[in-house]
Scaffold this active site. Structure first.
Site, PDB file in Angstrom:
ATOM      1  N   GLY A 111       0.824  -1.203   0.000  1.00 12.58           N
ATOM      2  CA  GLY A 111       0.000   0.000   0.000  1.00 12.58           C
ATOM      3  C   GLY A 111       0.852   1.244   0.000  1.00 12.58           C
ATOM      4  N   PRO A 112       0.215   2.408  -0.184  1.00 17.37           N
ATOM      5  CG  PRO A 112      -1.403   3.998  -0.701  1.00 17.37           C
ATOM      6  CD  PRO A 112      -1.221   2.587  -0.278  1.00 17.37           C
ATOM      7  CB  THR A 115      -1.309   3.330   4.544  1.00 15.42           C
ATOM      8  OG1 THR A 115      -0.290   2.519   3.982  1.00 15.42           O
ATOM      9  CG2 THR A 115      -1.815   4.283   3.492  1.00 15.42           C
ATOM     10  N   GLY A 116       0.386   2.941   7.607  1.00 13.17           N
ATOM     11  CA  GLY A 116       0.380   2.186   8.855  1.00 13.17           C
ATOM     12  C   GLY A 116       0.866   0.754   8.738  1.00 13.17           C
ATOM     13  CB  THR A 118       5.963   0.446  10.212  1.00 16.76           C
ATOM     14  OG1 THR A 118       6.520   0.662   8.918  1.00 16.76           O
ATOM     15  CG2 THR A 118       7.058   0.106  11.187  1.00 16.76           C
ATOM     16  CD  GLU A 338      -4.222  29.508  -8.311  1.00 22.45           C
ATOM     17  OE1 GLU A 338      -5.072  28.617  -8.219  1.00 22.45           O
ATOM     18  OE2 GLU A 338      -3.026  29.271  -8.583  1.00 22.45           O
ATOM     19  CG  HIS A 341      -7.199  26.271 -11.413  1.00 22.29           C
ATOM     20  ND1 HIS A 341      -7.082  25.272 -12.339  1.00 22.29           N
ATOM     21  CD2 HIS A 341      -5.932  26.700 -11.152  1.00 22.29           C
ATOM     22  CE1 HIS A 341      -5.787  25.109 -12.628  1.00 22.29           C
ATOM     23  NE2 HIS A 341      -5.082  25.968 -11.925  1.00 22.29           N
TER      24      HIS A 341
HETATM   25  P1  ATP Z   1       6.133   3.477   4.625  1.00 18.76           P
HETATM   26  O1  ATP Z   1       5.527   2.680   3.500  1.00 18.76           O
HETATM   27  O2  ATP Z   1       6.562   4.838   4.195  1.00 18.76           O
HETATM   28  O3  ATP Z   1       7.171   2.718   5.401  1.00 18.76           O
HETATM   29  P2  ATP Z   1       4.086   2.815   6.554  1.00 18.76           P
HETATM   30  O4  ATP Z   1       2.871   2.400   5.818  1.00 18.76           O
HETATM   31  O5  ATP Z   1       4.933   1.734   7.147  1.00 18.76           O
HETATM   32  O6  ATP Z   1       4.928   3.804   5.663  1.00 18.76           O
HETATM   33  P3  ATP Z   1       3.935   3.755   9.234  1.00 18.76           P
HETATM   34  O7  ATP Z   1       5.424   3.876   9.412  1.00 18.76           O
HETATM   35  O8  ATP Z   1       3.266   2.585   9.842  1.00 18.76           O
HETATM   36  O9  ATP Z   1       3.598   3.814   7.692  1.00 18.76           O
HETATM   37  O10 ATP Z   1       3.208   5.080   9.731  1.00 18.76           O
HETATM   38  C1  ATP Z   1       3.915   6.309   9.913  1.00 18.76           C
HETATM   39  C2  ATP Z   1       3.245   7.128  11.008  1.00 18.76           C
HETATM   40  O11 ATP Z   1       1.951   7.564  10.547  1.00 18.76           O
HETATM   41  C3  ATP Z   1       2.963   6.333  12.268  1.00 18.76           C
HETATM   42  O12 ATP Z   1       4.020   6.422  13.160  1.00 18.76           O
HETATM   43  C4  ATP Z   1       1.713   6.995  12.809  1.00 18.76           C
HETATM   44  O13 ATP Z   1       2.029   8.135  13.569  1.00 18.76           O
HETATM   45  C5  ATP Z   1       0.981   7.470  11.568  1.00 18.76           C
HETATM   46  N1  ATP Z   1      -0.044   6.516  11.105  1.00 18.76           N
HETATM   47  C6  ATP Z   1      -0.074   5.919   9.885  1.00 18.76           C
HETATM   48  N2  ATP Z   1      -1.164   5.142   9.757  1.00 18.76           N
HETATM   49  C7  ATP Z   1      -1.832   5.230  10.917  1.00 18.76           C
HETATM   50  C8  ATP Z   1      -3.030   4.642  11.417  1.00 18.76           C
HETATM   51  N3  ATP Z   1      -3.763   3.808  10.651  1.00 18.76           N
HETATM   52  N4  ATP Z   1      -3.428   4.957  12.671  1.00 18.76           N
HETATM   53  C9  ATP Z   1      -2.700   5.795  13.439  1.00 18.76           C
HETATM   54  N5  ATP Z   1      -1.561   6.383  13.025  1.00 18.76           N
HETATM   55  C10 ATP Z   1      -1.128   6.121  11.793  1.00 18.76           C
END
Ligand code: ATP
Length: 500
Positions: A111-112, A115-116, A118, A338, A341
């Site tokens: 995913g992008p 998005t969480g 990690t 602007e 747009h």
């Molecule tokens: P990348 O692909 O760049 O490694 P990632 O998907 O692993 O990114 P994370 O490192 O998990 O993203 O998220 C980065 C920060 O964004 C987290 O430390 C948190 O503060 C916030 N965050 C991202 N997604 C969430 C979520 N679903 N709920 C709460 N906080 C979030």
């Protein structure tokens, strides 16, 4: 020590020693001292636990015990459910063994960015009461053949040793940016990459249900299509979980999580902020709450108000306001651009403009903010064409007033080109249903130009018909530097009643 410096030293020292020996210098004391130092280093490393490759702060922090639970991750209900189901296999390993189910070896999160992914991996280690060992794909990339493979071996060994030391039944290994080492093998001069990937595959094949501690590999990538098919086949990364940008409910949940430790004014409407932050990732939402608190402090207030959060959304979306002073002529051109747009947006999507501003932000000298639209997952051809016309509105109005364009439209064109590409891939153009790789660049360019030229002409004609709105709004925008959506609509309605 930076990795590159270390590698140069590893290469340079033996050459220097051979040279010294060759010219007759006694190198035995140097060798003895070096051996002693290496011994001490290995001893210190073993006492501190084996680190993967060079130990960096980042790795140590990421590798610490995870206290994060799934409740602290906003939105992402579906990925969480899927992940938990997969993790239950790790917890109920005896049961699955009874039924002859083979264990899951790997889970791939795609995913992008931000998005969480990690966070999900860390929560997984808490959920399963496992040791958490993390590394990033880029940490395995070295100049010397075999070093990356060695690090993969160390990573798995580290996970097993730590689990035994901490008396845990299982260990979760998390590899972020897996595409760096797991990219498609094309048989070129990439021996080091191949060896690293081969070692990873070997380690994965060596994971058995009966093992103690049990190992689960979780990997994350933004580019699943780049991965070698050997990694994706069943028995390796068995489960693929898509972690998408959050929808409105998820955004509200994430905002609430990051608002927990902050003083929020009782009148602040988080629903509205969730609506306005359409398209934001979790990381961007976290940044919105952080920036809102900074705005609050700057104003010496004690609670975060709604407008602080709206200002923070603008900042995260377009960058901080800059002090760039533009000339009066430049400002007029930006205002016309602007307004182009904004007028186009109000024509095709009435009530959609929320602000027209001449304040420089990030790279932009001005901007139009749009009201959040209802979330949509399907777009018609007409909708996409209208989106392109809004993007072309700036350049079209510069053509009407100045007879030519400026460099200020490059981002708009990029947006328009992306939409045209979506149309092509979805079979909404004269090319018909195609696989984009089957069509020549010339053909793509031809269709692309026809679409954009036609839409540019339509945009110019529409804006010409509404020229009186420009005349009416331009002076006000230049003086006030800011028009709210309501102000702009008033002017729009008033002037629309005037004879053209
Ligand atoms: P990348 O692909 O760049 O490694 P990632 O998907 O692993 O990114 P994370 O490192 O998990 O993203 O998220 C980065 C920060 O964004 C987290 O430390 C948190 O503060 C916030 N965050 C991202 N997604 C969430 C979520 N679903 N709920 C709460 N906080 C979030």
């Amino acid at each position: 020590m930076p990795k590159i410096l270390k590698e140069i030293l590893i290469g340079f020292v033996p050459v220097l020693l051979i040279f010294l020996a060759f010219i007759g210098v006694n190198i035995i004391p140097v060798l003895l001292a070096g051996g002693l130092m290496a011994g001490l280093l290995i001893f210190a490393k073993m006492r501190g636990g084996i680190a993967v490759g060079a130990s960096s702060d980042r790795k140590r922090k990421k590798g610490g015990p995870s206290m994060l639970t799934f409740d602290e991750i906003g939105g992402q209900d579906h990925p969480k459910e899927e992940l938990m189901e997969a993790l239950n296999f790790l917890i109920r390993h005896e049961e699955i063994q009874k039924y002859g189910i083979r264990p899951l070896k790997g889970i791939l999160l795609t995913g992008p960015p931000g998005t969480g992914k990690t966070l999900l991996a860390r929560a997984a280690s808490h959920y399963t009461d496992s040791v958490f060992v993390a590394a990033s794909g880029s940490e395995f990339v070295e100049m010397y053949v075999g070093v990356g493979a060695g690090r993969v071996r160390d990573l798995f060994r580290d996970a097993r040793t730590r689990a035994q030391k901490e008396n845990k039944q299982s260990a979760i290994i998390f590899i972020d940016e897996i595409d760096v080492i797991g990219g498609k093998r094309e048989g070129g001069q990439q021996r080091e990459y191949d060896q690293t990937l081969n070692q990873l595959l070997t380690e994965m094949d060596g994971i058995y249900n009966s093992d103690s501690p049990r190992i689960l590999l979780i990997a994350a990538t933004n580019r699943k299509e780049m991965l070698d098919s050997a990694l994706l086949r069943p028995g390796r990364f068995d489960r693929h979980i898509q972690v998408d940008l959050p929808e409105k409910k998820g955004r509200k949940h994430i905002l609430d999580i990051h608002a927990k430790n902050k003083p929020i004014h009782k009148d602040a409407n988080m629903d509205k902020i969730a609506e306005e932050s359409y398209g934001f990732s979790g990381a961007q939402l976290e940044s919105v709450m952080n920036e809102a608190a900074i705005y609050m402090m700057r104003e010496e207030k004690v609670e975060i108000e709604q407008r602080h959060m709206s200002m923070a959304i603008d900042k995260v979306m377009m960058g901080e306001k800059t002090d760039r002073e533009s000339t009066q002529e430049e400002k007029k051109r930006v205002a016309i651009h602007e307004l182009g747009h904004a007028i186009m947006a109000e024509i095709v999507r009435p009530e959609s403009v929320s602000q027209v501003a001449l304040t420089p932000r990030g790279q932009a000298l001005g901007y139009v903010r749009h009201n959040p639209q209802e979330e949509q997952y399907l777009y018609t051809k007409e909708f996409l064409e209208e989106q392109i016309m809004i993007a072309l509105g700036g350049a079209a109005s510069e053509e009407i007033y100045y007879g030519g364009r400026s460099t200020g439209s490059s981002n708009d064109f990029e947006q328009a080109l992306n939409i045209v590409q979506t149309m092509m891939k979805s079979g909404l153009t004269s090319l018909g249903i195609i696989n984009i790789d089957m069509v020549t660049t010339e053909e793509l360019m031809k269709v692309n130009n026809v679409i954009l030229e036609q839409l540019m002409t339509r945009t110019r004609i529409t804006l010409e018909q509404h020229r009186h709105i420009f005349d009416q709004s331009l002076e006000i925008l230049l003086t006030e530097e800011n028009l709210s959506g309501e102000q702009f609509r008033c002017l729009f309605r008033e002037t629309s009643r005037l004879p053209a």
